[in-house]
Design a protein around this motif. Structure first.
Motif, PDB file in Angstrom:
ATOM      1  N   GLN A  54       0.816  -1.202   0.000  1.00  0.00           N
ATOM      2  CA  GLN A  54       0.000   0.000   0.000  1.00  0.00           C
ATOM      3  C   GLN A  54       0.858   1.265   0.000  1.00  0.00           C
ATOM      4  N   LEU A  55       1.929   1.256   0.790  1.00  0.00           N
ATOM      5  CA  LEU A  55       2.802   2.426   0.881  1.00  0.00           C
ATOM      6  C   LEU A  55       3.380   2.776  -0.485  1.00  0.00           C
ATOM      7  N   TYR A  56       3.698   1.758  -1.269  1.00  0.00           N
ATOM      8  CA  TYR A  56       4.326   1.967  -2.577  1.00  0.00           C
ATOM      9  C   TYR A  56       3.413   1.524  -3.727  1.00  0.00           C
ATOM     10  N   LYS A  57       2.112   1.697  -3.543  1.00  0.00           N
ATOM     11  CA  LYS A  57       1.171   1.200  -4.558  1.00  0.00           C
ATOM     12  C   LYS A  57       1.322   1.918  -5.897  1.00  0.00           C
ATOM     13  N   ASP A  58       1.829   3.154  -5.890  1.00  0.00           N
ATOM     14  CA  ASP A  58       1.986   3.908  -7.134  1.00  0.00           C
ATOM     15  C   ASP A  58       3.432   3.921  -7.633  1.00  0.00           C
ATOM     16  N   VAL A  59       4.249   3.038  -7.093  1.00  0.00           N
ATOM     17  CA  VAL A  59       5.683   3.028  -7.410  1.00  0.00           C
ATOM     18  C   VAL A  59       6.076   1.681  -8.017  1.00  0.00           C
ATOM     19  N   GLU A  60       6.915   1.737  -9.037  1.00  0.00           N
ATOM     20  CA  GLU A  60       7.485   0.503  -9.588  1.00  0.00           C
ATOM     21  C   GLU A  60       8.365  -0.135  -8.521  1.00  0.00           C
ATOM     22  N   GLU A  93      11.353  11.527   0.703  1.00  0.00           N
ATOM     23  CA  GLU A  93      10.784  10.765  -0.423  1.00  0.00           C
ATOM     24  C   GLU A  93       9.399  10.219  -0.086  1.00  0.00           C
ATOM     25  N   ILE A  94       9.255   9.621   1.090  1.00  0.00           N
ATOM     26  CA  ILE A  94       7.954   9.083   1.506  1.00  0.00           C
ATOM     27  C   ILE A  94       6.944  10.216   1.659  1.00  0.00           C
ATOM     28  N   ALA A  95       7.397  11.347   2.239  1.00  0.00           N
ATOM     29  CA  ALA A  95       6.499  12.495   2.430  1.00  0.00           C
ATOM     30  C   ALA A  95       5.997  13.028   1.096  1.00  0.00           C
ATOM     31  N   LYS A  96       6.868  13.154   0.116  1.00  0.00           N
ATOM     32  CA  LYS A  96       6.457  13.670  -1.192  1.00  0.00           C
ATOM     33  C   LYS A  96       5.564  12.678  -1.931  1.00  0.00           C
ATOM     34  N   LEU A  97       5.821  11.399  -1.721  1.00  0.00           N
ATOM     35  CA  LEU A  97       5.023  10.360  -2.384  1.00  0.00           C
ATOM     36  C   LEU A  97       3.566  10.422  -1.938  1.00  0.00           C
ATOM     37  N   HIS A  98       3.337  10.799  -0.678  1.00  0.00           N
ATOM     38  CA  HIS A  98       1.981  10.792  -0.122  1.00  0.00           C
ATOM     39  C   HIS A  98       1.484  12.194   0.253  1.00  0.00           C
ATOM     40  N   ASP A  99       2.171  13.232  -0.232  1.00  0.00           N
ATOM     41  CA  ASP A  99       1.790  14.612   0.111  1.00  0.00           C
ATOM     42  C   ASP A  99       1.685  14.790   1.625  1.00  0.00           C
ATOM     43  N   SER A 100       2.666  14.264   2.324  1.00  0.00           N
ATOM     44  CA  SER A 100       2.662  14.296   3.786  1.00  0.00           C
ATOM     45  C   SER A 100       3.290  15.575   4.318  1.00  0.00           C
ATOM     46  N   LYS A 101       2.878  15.925   5.520  1.00  0.00           N
ATOM     47  CA  LYS A 101       3.552  17.003   6.244  1.00  0.00           C
ATOM     48  C   LYS A 101       4.526  16.386   7.240  1.00  0.00           C
ATOM     49  N   ILE A 102       5.768  16.885   7.253  1.00  0.00           N
ATOM     50  CA  ILE A 102       6.769  16.444   8.226  1.00  0.00           C
ATOM     51  C   ILE A 102       6.722  17.406   9.411  1.00  0.00           C
ATOM     52  N   ASN A 103       6.369  16.887  10.577  1.00  0.00           N
ATOM     53  CA  ASN A 103       6.315  17.697  11.789  1.00  0.00           C
ATOM     54  C   ASN A 103       7.615  17.516  12.561  1.00  0.00           C
ATOM     55  N   VAL A 104       8.509  18.483  12.428  1.00  0.00           N
ATOM     56  CA  VAL A 104       9.779  18.449  13.155  1.00  0.00           C
ATOM     57  C   VAL A 104       9.505  18.951  14.572  1.00  0.00           C
ATOM     58  N   VAL A 105       9.725  18.089  15.553  1.00  0.00           N
ATOM     59  CA  VAL A 105       9.389  18.434  16.930  1.00  0.00           C
ATOM     60  C   VAL A 105      10.663  18.498  17.768  1.00  0.00           C
ATOM     61  N   HIS A 106      11.004  19.717  18.193  1.00  0.00           N
ATOM     62  CA  HIS A 106      12.145  19.898  19.084  1.00  0.00           C
ATOM     63  C   HIS A 106      11.670  19.697  20.514  1.00  0.00           C
ATOM     64  N   ILE A 107      12.152  18.646  21.144  1.00  0.00           N
ATOM     65  CA  ILE A 107      11.774  18.323  22.520  1.00  0.00           C
ATOM     66  C   ILE A 107      12.942  18.689  23.434  1.00  0.00           C
ATOM     67  N   ASP A 108      12.675  19.587  24.381  1.00  0.00           N
ATOM     68  CA  ASP A 108      13.742  20.141  25.209  1.00  0.00           C
ATOM     69  C   ASP A 108      13.378  19.996  26.689  1.00  0.00           C
ATOM     70  N   LYS A 109      14.275  19.355  27.443  1.00  0.00           N
ATOM     71  CA  LYS A 109      14.032  19.206  28.883  1.00  0.00           C
ATOM     72  C   LYS A 109      14.046  20.553  29.596  1.00  0.00           C
ATOM     73  N   ASP A 110      14.795  21.523  29.065  1.00  0.00           N
ATOM     74  CA  ASP A 110      14.785  22.872  29.626  1.00  0.00           C
ATOM     75  C   ASP A 110      13.580  23.628  29.096  1.00  0.00           C
ATOM     76  N   LYS A 111      13.101  24.559  29.857  1.00  0.00           N
ATOM     77  CA  LYS A 111      11.863  25.237  29.486  1.00  0.00           C
ATOM     78  C   LYS A 111      12.080  26.443  28.572  1.00  0.00           C
ATOM     79  N   ASP A 112      13.331  26.918  28.488  1.00  0.00           N
ATOM     80  CA  ASP A 112      13.531  28.150  27.710  1.00  0.00           C
ATOM     81  C   ASP A 112      13.611  27.899  26.209  1.00  0.00           C
TER      82      ASP A 112
END
Length: 283
Positions: free
Chosen positions: A24-30, A179-198
């Motif tokens: 399914q992930l690659y249904k439109d890919v050779e 590549e996977i994101a472009k194949l499925h018109d996905s949004k990449i959510n880059v999440v910076h997780i920081d133990k410090d609050k600032d």
């Protein structure tokens, strides 16, 4: 783009589910799909001095069992709706799963490995089976996608990519995610997780953040910040507010993903993988 996808199987329900996910992930890919079973011989370990030889009864019995089940699986695949873009190849070999995968990656120029999170013999209490952990820790030549038990395919429209900006990035290692994101018109959510609050970044962290943005330029992505929590809590908090269809990790030797896999996953990051995990390797 043509893809060469390796699908390890122990003929379990989870392995079959991962195979369907790949289709399914690659249904439109050779695609050329290489279905691999690395069979073992009961009572022997590959580390022992006593390794069964071809022709010996136990070896031939295990080999026959593997091939009979492979033939059954390939017939089952033919019952699925035909996709003219997809071609399937079967490989049955006596080896450890990691060594077998490494060999096929080199021999067939594999682009990505897709497998289930656990196999036939794994307990229900384990989120990741021992084989999946071993593959993710030791396979460095290409990315690995682990598909949870009973996961029904959902187009990966939202992808979570947690980071701490501690190390720099390379186009090659992030390229599979893009590549996977472009194949499925996905949004990449880059999440910076920081133990410090600032949330303040050092000069090197700021440079790494800018480098990542440069690499992601042209993709649909969004930068997020989750302050004052550990990685485990940050992932869960973000997922509660914005459900995602895939989570991607960059497997740095010194970063949290490696240690996360070496320990019980649910204790280490408190994340029960209900969605596929894309492990990107540090090239």
């Amino acid at each position: 783009m043509d893809k060469r996808v390796l699908l390890p199987t122990d003929y379990s329900r989870n392995a079959l589910n991962a195979l369907r996910y790949a289709m399914q992930l690659y249904k439109d890919v050779e695609c050329d799909f290489y279905v691999l079973n690395a069979f073992q011989v009961s009572g022997y370990t590959l580390d022992s001095m006593m390794v069964p030889e071809p022709g010996e009864r136990l070896y031939e019995t295990a080999k026959k069992d593997s091939r009979v089940k492979m033939e059954r699986l390939m017939k089952m695949i033919k019952l699925y709706p035909e996709n003219p873009k997809h071609r399937f190849h079967s490989i049955s070999t006596f080896n450890s799963i990691v060594e077998a995968i490494n060999h096929v990656i080199a021999a067939k120029d594999i682009d990505i490995v897709i497998m289930g999170t656990k196999g036939l013999t794994e307990s229900r209490a384990r989120i990741f089976g021992t084989n999946t952990v071993a593959v993710m820790e030791r396979i460095k030549e290409c990315p690995v996608i682990a598909v949870p038990v009973d996961y029904s395919f959902s187009t990966p429209k939202e992808i979570l990519f947690p980071t701490d900006y501690k190390t720099d990035y390379k186009k090659q290692e992030i390229g599979h995610l893009i590549e996977i994101a472009k194949l499925h018109d996905s949004k990449i959510n880059v999440v910076h997780i920081d133990k410090d609050k600032d949330g303040k970044l050092s000069k090197s962290e700021e440079a790494n953040k800018q480098l990542l943005q440069d690499i992601l330029n042209g993709s649909d992505y969004e930068m997020h910040f989750v302050p004052g929590v550990k990685v485990s809590k940050g992932i869960n908090l973000f997922m509660e507010n914005k459900p995602c269809d895939m989570i991607a990790f960059l497997n740095r030797k010194h970063w949290f993903f490696g240690s996360m896999l070496s320990n019980p996953l649910v204790k280490e990051i408190g994340y029960d993988p209900t969605i596929p995990i894309l492990e990107l390797n540090d090239n």
